[in-house]
Design a protein around this motif. Sequence first.
Motif, PDB file in Angstrom:
ATOM      1  N   PHE A  78      15.624 -13.049  44.014  1.00  0.00           N
ATOM      2  CA  PHE A  78      14.622 -12.391  43.173  1.00  0.00           C
ATOM      3  C   PHE A  78      13.388 -12.036  43.989  1.00  0.00           C
ATOM      4  CE2 PHE A  78      10.717 -12.897  40.692  1.00  0.00           C
ATOM      5  CZ  PHE A  78      10.876 -11.861  39.786  1.00  0.00           C
ATOM      6  N   LEU A  79      12.929 -12.962  44.822  1.00  0.00           N
ATOM      7  CA  LEU A  79      11.750 -12.690  45.653  1.00  0.00           C
ATOM      8  C   LEU A  79      12.014 -11.561  46.648  1.00  0.00           C
ATOM      9  CD1 LEU A  79      10.336 -16.270  46.270  1.00  0.00           C
ATOM     10  CD2 LEU A  79       9.374 -14.451  44.856  1.00  0.00           C
ATOM     11  N   MET A  80      13.222 -11.511  47.216  1.00  0.00           N
ATOM     12  CA  MET A  80      13.566 -10.399  48.113  1.00  0.00           C
ATOM     13  C   MET A  80      13.519  -9.075  47.369  1.00  0.00           C
ATOM     14  SD  MET A  80      16.652 -11.834  50.597  1.00  0.00           S
ATOM     15  CE  MET A  80      17.764 -10.784  49.759  1.00  0.00           C
ATOM     16  N   GLY A  81      14.078  -9.041  46.166  1.00  0.00           N
ATOM     17  CA  GLY A  81      14.060  -7.824  45.366  1.00  0.00           C
ATOM     18  C   GLY A  81      12.658  -7.408  44.979  1.00  0.00           C
ATOM     19  N   LEU A  82      11.826  -8.400  44.627  1.00  0.00           N
ATOM     20  CA  LEU A  82      10.435  -8.103  44.264  1.00  0.00           C
ATOM     21  C   LEU A  82       9.681  -7.514  45.448  1.00  0.00           C
ATOM     22  CD1 LEU A  82       8.125  -8.299  42.208  1.00  0.00           C
ATOM     23  CD2 LEU A  82       7.730 -10.628  43.018  1.00  0.00           C
ATOM     24  N   LEU A  83       9.849  -8.097  46.618  1.00  0.00           N
ATOM     25  CA  LEU A  83       9.186  -7.563  47.816  1.00  0.00           C
ATOM     26  C   LEU A  83       9.692  -6.164  48.160  1.00  0.00           C
ATOM     27  CD1 LEU A  83       9.014 -10.769  50.038  1.00  0.00           C
ATOM     28  CD2 LEU A  83       7.139  -9.621  48.847  1.00  0.00           C
TER      29      LEU A  83
END
Length: 97
Positions: A78-83
């Motif tokens: 999720f954090l990778m996608g958000l970034l």
Amino acid sequence: MSQERTPHILNAASNLLGISLVIIAGLNVSHAARNSIADEIAWFAAISLATSCFLSYLALRDDTTRRGHGEKWADRIFLMGLLALISAIVVLAIESR
């Protein structure tokens, strides 16, 4: 991780997935996708967020101790996608000047 985190990951990831798809569709409809790398970044964000949705859904369905492991991966992806989504927006902002 707490039991309450998984539904929040699923909710946020699915909402951001929709935003990523709107960016992709908007770039393709306006024919700006071929002139911008933001399209590829948004695709990476969409794939990451869809994977996060899938993993967090599986974590919700799992009643065993493996739940925390799937939830950790859902959170990381999720954090990778958000970034990636933030990067796509920054690239669009810079290129539209």
